[in-house]
Design a protein around this motif. Structure first.
Motif, PDB file in Angstrom:
ATOM      1  N   GLN A 193      32.841  40.862  44.818  1.00 23.38           N
ATOM      2  CA  GLN A 193      33.620  39.886  45.576  1.00 23.38           C
ATOM      3  C   GLN A 193      34.618  39.155  44.669  1.00 23.38           C
ATOM      4  O   GLN A 193      35.744  38.864  45.074  1.00 23.38           O
ATOM      5  CB  GLN A 193      32.692  38.885  46.256  1.00 23.38           C
ATOM      6  CG  GLN A 193      31.827  39.479  47.365  1.00 23.38           C
ATOM      7  CD  GLN A 193      32.648  40.040  48.502  1.00 23.38           C
ATOM      8  OE1 GLN A 193      33.537  39.373  49.032  1.00 23.38           O
ATOM      9  NE2 GLN A 193      32.372  41.273  48.882  1.00 23.38           N
ATOM     10  N   ARG A 196      37.557  41.353  44.090  1.00 19.08           N
ATOM     11  CA  ARG A 196      38.410  41.367  45.279  1.00 19.08           C
ATOM     12  C   ARG A 196      39.279  40.117  45.341  1.00 19.08           C
ATOM     13  O   ARG A 196      40.472  40.185  45.659  1.00 19.08           O
ATOM     14  CB  ARG A 196      37.544  41.482  46.531  1.00 19.08           C
ATOM     15  CG  ARG A 196      38.322  41.633  47.827  1.00 19.08           C
ATOM     16  CD  ARG A 196      37.402  41.912  49.001  1.00 19.08           C
ATOM     17  NE  ARG A 196      36.592  40.747  49.343  1.00 19.08           N
ATOM     18  CZ  ARG A 196      37.002  39.753  50.138  1.00 19.08           C
ATOM     19  NH1 ARG A 196      38.231  39.776  50.633  1.00 19.08           N
ATOM     20  NH2 ARG A 196      36.205  38.746  50.402  1.00 19.08           N
ATOM     21  N   ARG A 197      38.693  38.966  45.016  1.00 19.10           N
ATOM     22  CA  ARG A 197      39.457  37.720  45.033  1.00 19.10           C
ATOM     23  C   ARG A 197      40.530  37.708  43.949  1.00 19.10           C
ATOM     24  O   ARG A 197      41.574  37.049  44.099  1.00 19.10           O
ATOM     25  CB  ARG A 197      38.509  36.532  44.857  1.00 19.10           C
ATOM     26  CG  ARG A 197      37.557  36.309  46.027  1.00 19.10           C
ATOM     27  CD  ARG A 197      38.306  35.818  47.258  1.00 19.10           C
ATOM     28  NE  ARG A 197      37.396  35.595  48.379  1.00 19.10           N
ATOM     29  CZ  ARG A 197      37.760  35.006  49.514  1.00 19.10           C
ATOM     30  NH1 ARG A 197      39.005  34.588  49.665  1.00 19.10           N
ATOM     31  NH2 ARG A 197      36.885  34.854  50.500  1.00 19.10           N
ATOM     32  N   PHE A 369      33.505  30.786  50.365  1.00 18.32           N
ATOM     33  CA  PHE A 369      34.126  31.014  49.069  1.00 18.32           C
ATOM     34  C   PHE A 369      34.956  29.802  48.671  1.00 18.32           C
ATOM     35  O   PHE A 369      35.658  29.221  49.495  1.00 18.32           O
ATOM     36  CB  PHE A 369      35.026  32.248  49.125  1.00 18.32           C
ATOM     37  CG  PHE A 369      35.925  32.386  47.925  1.00 18.32           C
ATOM     38  CD1 PHE A 369      35.461  32.972  46.762  1.00 18.32           C
ATOM     39  CD2 PHE A 369      37.225  31.897  47.957  1.00 18.32           C
ATOM     40  CE1 PHE A 369      36.279  33.093  45.652  1.00 18.32           C
ATOM     41  CE2 PHE A 369      38.062  32.008  46.851  1.00 18.32           C
ATOM     42  CZ  PHE A 369      37.583  32.610  45.693  1.00 18.32           C
ATOM     43  N   GLU A 371      37.412  28.266  45.211  1.00 17.86           N
ATOM     44  CA  GLU A 371      38.010  28.419  43.881  1.00 17.86           C
ATOM     45  C   GLU A 371      38.139  27.022  43.302  1.00 17.86           C
ATOM     46  O   GLU A 371      38.842  26.182  43.857  1.00 17.86           O
ATOM     47  CB  GLU A 371      39.369  29.104  43.999  1.00 17.86           C
ATOM     48  CG  GLU A 371      39.979  29.506  42.667  1.00 17.86           C
ATOM     49  CD  GLU A 371      41.195  30.406  42.844  1.00 17.86           C
ATOM     50  OE1 GLU A 371      42.070  30.373  41.961  1.00 17.86           O
ATOM     51  OE2 GLU A 371      41.270  31.133  43.864  1.00 17.86           O
ATOM     52  N   PHE A 382      34.699  30.547  40.464  1.00 17.57           N
ATOM     53  CA  PHE A 382      34.485  30.781  41.888  1.00 17.57           C
ATOM     54  C   PHE A 382      33.079  30.347  42.304  1.00 17.57           C
ATOM     55  O   PHE A 382      32.125  30.474  41.543  1.00 17.57           O
ATOM     56  CB  PHE A 382      34.611  32.272  42.220  1.00 17.57           C
ATOM     57  CG  PHE A 382      35.973  32.864  41.996  1.00 17.57           C
ATOM     58  CD1 PHE A 382      37.128  32.113  42.133  1.00 17.57           C
ATOM     59  CD2 PHE A 382      36.098  34.211  41.663  1.00 17.57           C
ATOM     60  CE1 PHE A 382      38.385  32.670  41.937  1.00 17.57           C
ATOM     61  CE2 PHE A 382      37.345  34.789  41.465  1.00 17.57           C
ATOM     62  CZ  PHE A 382      38.498  34.019  41.603  1.00 17.57           C
ATOM     63  N   ILE A 384      30.740  31.747  45.199  1.00 18.61           N
ATOM     64  CA  ILE A 384      30.703  32.868  46.129  1.00 18.61           C
ATOM     65  C   ILE A 384      29.299  32.971  46.728  1.00 18.61           C
ATOM     66  O   ILE A 384      28.335  33.250  46.009  1.00 18.61           O
ATOM     67  CB  ILE A 384      31.066  34.198  45.427  1.00 18.61           C
ATOM     68  CG1 ILE A 384      32.470  34.125  44.816  1.00 18.61           C
ATOM     69  CG2 ILE A 384      30.960  35.360  46.411  1.00 18.61           C
ATOM     70  CD1 ILE A 384      32.897  35.388  44.083  1.00 18.61           C
TER      71      ILE A 384
END
Length: 404
Positions: A193, A196-197, A369, A371, A382, A384
């Motif tokens: 994940q 992906r971010r 999610f 940041e 992050f 997550i």
């Protein structure tokens, strides 16, 4: 393509049914206190109208009775989500210990069941329960392939410099004494994940993933592969946890036995069940400990400082291991929800390129999610939410796809 995911514990069954084609959860629940005088079942079914909840309490003699009731609810005429048990295309099982034999999800046959049984000495509390779940699911869903997804598998990419202990080699060769690592399904999921971010493939990303719950572990992930992790031969090593000590001087075990006369069983209980935050404060829930710290409790303040200090040491160590860190990830109950833990663990790490934005960290919404790094931080930070069941479902589907 419904896939049922099962996580069978010694006295519980956690389950979730996925519609893989539509990428949604059809039903989920928990059967707990199996074998006790009063068991409990919590079930949720999902459709276009929302969630339909059901709760039951009665004696649940064994896993067979518990899982049979789960099957009945999945087929229930009013809140059922499938019309026939044959619609389930596969059952994915979380299996805690796969040893060195299993580094990938594996379709279960007699040989795989035997191998899981052979590994019971390495996971005496978990593998027997995992086997029970496999055996009962095979009876109830005989048409569905059963797939094992191993919690240790992700860490099978550790290099020998990270997994070997500096003790005579015969213990590795004959008894398999080495670092295995745990929480691998969670670390793999959140590391993917994070990639992906970041907008990059996992093979191009270096991340540090911190799974902080009642059990805690932290992993260095280079190019999508685990290269070091804090838990070891057992889940006792590494970070300070709810009831586990984490890293200690190994000679302390000798002292406890020789000087104080404690048996191996007593030392095991002490380090696994009576230590960590519980041993330091008398409580293992960080929310309670944080409240006590706010009220001026010095022991609570020290315990939280120790917890964050140990975590900070591992972040620094794994930064050295990776050389370049693209993201630091916090996940699981504490990692996702305890902003004060994230703040303490990252304080003073600006020299390593890690800087938190205090407001973004404090305001990170639950279950989403976030940041939370400061502007100019070289390393992304992050939050997550982990989803081990989804990862198991995806890996189970991948096995079916490979088999054609």
């Amino acid at each position: 393509m419904p896939i049922l995911v099962l996580n069978s514990g010694s006295s519980s069954i956690k389950y979730r049914l996925f519609d893989m084609a539509q990428e949604r959860t059809l039903a989920a629940g928990l059967v707990e206190r199996i074998g006790e005088p009063l068991g409990h079942l919590r079930h949720e079914a999902f459709d276009d109208q929302g969630a339909h909840k059901l709760s039951e309490s009665y004696p649940i003699a064994d896993h067979r009775q518990g899982l049979r009731r789960v099957a009945e609810l999945l087929l229930h005429p009013e809140i059922g989500v499938i019309a026939d048990a044959g619609e389930i295309t596969a059952v994915g099982h979380r299996v805690v210990h796969g040893g060195e034999r299993f580094s990938q999800p594996t379709r279960i046959d007699a040989a795989v069941r035997a191998a899981i049984r052979d590994l019971i000495p390495l996971a005496p509390l978990h593998n027997p329960a995992n086997l029970q779940g496999i055996e009962v699911a095979t009876e109830l869903f005989p048409q569905a392939p059963q797939v094992a997804v191993f919690d240790t598998a992700f860490h099978q990419t550790l290099p020998a410099v990270a997994y070997r202990y500096a003790i005579p080699r015969r213990f590795y060769d004959e008894q398999g004494v080495r670092v295995y690592g745990f929480h691998g399904i969670s670390h793999l999921y959140v590391s993917k994940q994070a990639a992906r971010r970041l907008g990059r493939p996992p093979t191009e990303v270096n991340v540090i993933t911190a799974h902080l719950g009642n059990g805690c572990s932290i992993t260095a992930v280079r190019g999508g592969q685990s290269v070091d992790t804090s838990m070891g031969f057992t889940p006792l090593a590494g970070l300070i946890m709810g009831t586990r000590s984490g890293d200690i001087d190994p000679a302390l075990v000798i002292y406890l036995g020789a000087a104080l006369g404690l048996s191996f069983a007593e030392i095991d209980r002490l380090l696994n069940k009576e230590s960590g935050m519980l041993g330091l404060t008398g409580a293992n829930d960080l929310r309670d400990i944080a409240q006590r710290q706010a009220a001026g409790d010095a022991e609570a303040a020290l315990a939280l400082a120790m917890y964050a200090y140990r975590l900070k040491k591992y972040i620094g160590a794994y930064t050295a291991v990776l050389g370049r860190v693209d993201a630091l990830v916090f996940t699981a109950g504490v990692g996702e929800n305890a902003a004060f833990v994230r703040a303490q663990a990252c304080a003073g790490l600006e020299g390593l390129g890690i800087a938190l934005d205090a407001a973004r960290n404090a305001q990170a919404p639950r279950g989403q999610f976030s940041e939370i790094q400061a502007a100019g931080s070289a390393v992304k930070v992050f939050v997550i939410p982990t989803d081990e069941e989804q990862e198991i479902a995806q890996q189970t589907a991948a096995v079916l796809e490979m088999e054609g």
